[in-house]
Scaffold this active site. Structure first.
Site, PDB file in Angstrom:
ATOM      1  CB  ILE B 149      -1.603  -0.112   1.357  1.00  0.00           C
ATOM      2  CG1 ILE B 149      -1.519  -1.174   0.655  1.00  0.00           C
ATOM      3  CG2 ILE B 149      -1.801   1.430   1.908  1.00  0.00           C
ATOM      4  CD1 ILE B 149      -2.157  -1.551   2.542  1.00  0.00           C
ATOM      5  CB  CYS B 150       0.844   4.084   0.035  1.00  0.00           C
ATOM      6  SG  CYS B 150       1.481   6.092  -0.639  1.00  0.00           S
ATOM      7  CG  MET B 151       6.647   4.501   1.211  1.00  0.00           C
ATOM      8  SD  MET B 151       7.166   5.113   2.946  1.00  0.00           S
ATOM      9  CE  MET B 151       9.345   4.903   2.677  1.00  0.00           C
TER      10      MET B 151
END
Lengths: 296, 361
Positions: B149-151
């Site tokens: 998720i994301c980073m």
């Protein structure tokens, strides 16, 4: 100012007068204390005074008789009389340069008016901040950068640096907040204009929520435009940088303060953290090697 | 001066009337008991290293057609993984469990100043690698499914490139891989940040500092309209509970370890090395061609933090032939918490994983 009042303010004359009276006081001292003074003794005791007080009186007596000796006194007073000359030869250049700095300081303060003479009232907030930043940078900042001398020089330098960085941070923050306020100002103007236009056409939304949404969309749009401008990006970068420099200056001064209280400074603790990190990494690597060897 | 014709008195009286009504009812809600707990799905911590924990969610009521390969969710280092489990009935984790997936999730914890030297390499080749090995050992499998998720998605990509044999299927959600875009303000701003100065000064980058930055991305909505919406709906208990849960999550932001922040900003945001297969971790190049496992890449059409332009290049740069891009009509957080999107998001992942599970059987 007449001549006599000028003379009365001459620091050299003042100092000579003070030294003369001090010399006379020291000259009179041997006569004030009788030379045949002995420590009183009480009945049953060799002395009425405790041993430590008796020793003090005897020491004082020896000192006074030594100071009262004509040769010693003459030699001492000769040295003292030379003091004002050497003292002033040391002090006068310092006083002169301090006076010069003060004069320059006052001169620079006077120059503040030069900046204001070019003040443009078209965008007063921005110009006021720009002028203040330029004025501070060119005229005031140099006084905080004067090289410090002596035992405490590095502490004075750190204090000056903290003051300097604080002033720079304030200037950067003020400019940043000014930019953040601009969309509100612009939205207010645009929204009023839109309402007037709608009112003229009798199309004004009567629901406050609908009006609020128009205002909000305008505000959002102005912020999005602002956030991509080079001016905002430069200001954001400058503010973050100013904040970091202020924090660094504060940390540096605080570390010195902590050292005086035998509390580990952040630098010292960071060193320990780094050692811990390196050690843990080595241990983890070794653990992996051991596991691999066991599996074989 | 001619009057503008704006019925200000009417507008103000309407506003005052509705405000009074709302506030009378709101006091009953705000002064009464409200349920605002988050992260309620039960779990066990099955691995712990430093501040990092590996959570294993209890697989209760497992359906017959469950996915054989366990799934590891890797969240970002910004904010917390509790976002995937905000509340019962609206939990991505619970939805996965209900669909027969064994769910593990990394809890990065709260880094302190002693963690400032922990690098991106330590996260990818250390914590993530150890978590993956723990799961492999627990389930006796050679490779597992990973969802980033994301980073956390960027770190999943890095891990999958360096250890492709340990990743069976990779799902990246709102994952930035191409940082050279000016579509998202974050990408624009990050290019102007002096990461060296920030890390040298502050050590770790404070969560509050980053949250303030995120709020500044859209102050009109995030600092104003959001709370206007709250004021308008204060009499709705369910709305208040959900709002407070979200506030709890969004402002529960751990600091980011300094050295990790430095490398991520410089190598990814400023030099865009990841998508060019030029990023180096632990002395090895993160080559996207090593990503030969199936890849599902999901992102939000209206994501203001990680815009589609930052996500969509990935599938064309990897070595895998089994790739799919899914662009959902939502924003960065909406993918996980919006009730509309959750109906698409979780079922899509479950279906995709089950298909690949069946193929490998």
């Amino acid at each position: 100012m007449d001549e006599s009042s000028g003379k009365s303010l001459d620091p050299a004359a003042w100092f000579n007068l003070w030294m003369k009276s001090a010399s006379e006081a020291w000259s009179a001292m041997p006569q004030a204390i009788p030379t045949g003074f002995t420590v009183p003794k009480s009945e049953g005791n060799d002395s009425a005074l405790p041993k430590w007080a008796e020793d003090q009186v005897l020491s004082w007596q020896s000192l006074v008789s030594l100071m009262g000796h004509p040769n010693t006194l003459a030699a001492s007073l000769q040295d003292i009389s030379r003091m004002p000359e050497s003292f002033f030869s040391l002090i006068f250049p310092m006083l002169t340069s301090a006076a010069e700095i003060h004069q320059k300081h006052m001169g620079q303060m006077g120059k503040a008016g030069d900046f204001l003479s070019s003040f443009n009232f078209k965008d007063p907030e921005k110009l006021a901040l720009d002028q203040w930043s330029a004025l501070y940078d060119q005229e005031f900042r140099k006084f905080l950068n004067i090289p410090q001398l002596g035992l405490t020089r590095q502490y004075q330098e750190k204090t000056n640096r903290l003051m300097d960085r604080f002033n720079l941070l304030q200037a950067a923050l003020a400019d940043f907040l000014r930019l953040l306020y601009l969309p509100f100002e612009k939205t207010q103007a645009d929204f009023s204009q839109k309402l007037v236009e709608a009112a003229e056409k009798n199309e004004i939304p009567k629901d406050p929520k609908a009006q609020y949404m128009i205002w909000l969309k305008m505000l959002e749009g102005h912020y999005m435009t602002l956030f991509k401008t080079p001016e905002y990006l430069a200001c954001l970068s400058k503010t973050i940088s100013a904040s970091a420099e202020y924090s660094m200056a504060k940390k540096s001064l605080m570390d010195d303060l902590l050292k005086t209280m035998s509390i580990p400074s952040s630098d010292a603790i960071e060193g320990v953290y780094k050692e811990m990190y390196d050690m843990k990494k080595r241990i983890k690597d070794l653990e992996k090697i051991v596991k691999t060897l066991i599996q074989r | 001066m001619t009057p503008s014709g704006v019925p200000v008195d009417l507008i103000l009286s309407k506003l005052a009337e509705s405000t009074e009504k709302t506030h009378t009812r709101a006091s009953d809600v705000l002064l009464g008991p409200i349920a605002t707990e988050i992260a309620q799905t039960p779990y066990d911590v099955v691995y712990k290293e430093d501040r990092v924990k590996l959570k294993y969610y209890h697989p209760e009521n497992r359906p017959n057609s469950h996915v054989q390969t366990p799934l590891l969710i890797i969240y970002a280092l910004i904010n917390r993984e509790t976002m995937l489990d905000l509340q019962p009935g609206r939990s991505v984790v619970q939805n996965f469990l209900d669909n027969g997936i064994d769910v593990y999730m990394i809890d990065w914890g709260y880094p302190s100043q002693k963690d400032k030297y922990i690098t991106l390499d330590d996260h990818v080749n250390g914590y993530i690698h150890n978590a993956v090995d723990t799961i492999r050992g627990r389930h006796s499998v050679s490779s597992i499914n990973i969802m980033g998720i994301c980073m956390g998605g960027s770190m999943s990509v890095m891990f999958a490139s360096l250890h492709p044999d340990k990743v069976k299927n990779l799902i990246t959600t709102v994952t930035p891989s191409n940082f050279d875009t000016d579509k998202g303000l974050l990408h624009v701003w990050m290019k102007h940040i002096d990461a060296d100065q920030l890390v040298d000064t502050y050590g770790n980058i404070s969560g509050d500092f980053m949250n303030f930055g995120f709020l500044l991305l859209n102050p009109a909505r995030l600092m104003l309209d959001k709370y206007v919406g709250f004021m308008e709906n204060m009499e709705d208990r369910e709305f208040v509970e959900n709002f407070v849960r979200m506030e709890k999550w969004i402002f529960d932001s751990p600091d980011v370890p300094g050295e990790t922040f430095r490398q991520f900003v410089k190598d990814c945001y400023q030099k865009n090395l990841l998508i060019q297969s030029r990023l180096e971790l632990g002395g090895k190049i993160v080559d996207l061609k090593n990503l030969t496992m199936p890849l599902l890449n999901i992102y939000g059409k209206y994501d203001h933090l990680v815009p589609p332009e930052a996500c969509e290049l990935l599938t064309s740069r990897v070595g895998s032939t089994d790739t799919e891009d899914v662009c959902l009509d939502t924003g960065h957080i909406g993918i996980y918490v919006s009730s509309k999107t959750r109906k698409e998001f979780v079922p899509k992942i479950v279906k995709w994983l089950k298909q690949r599970d069946a193929e490998s059987d």
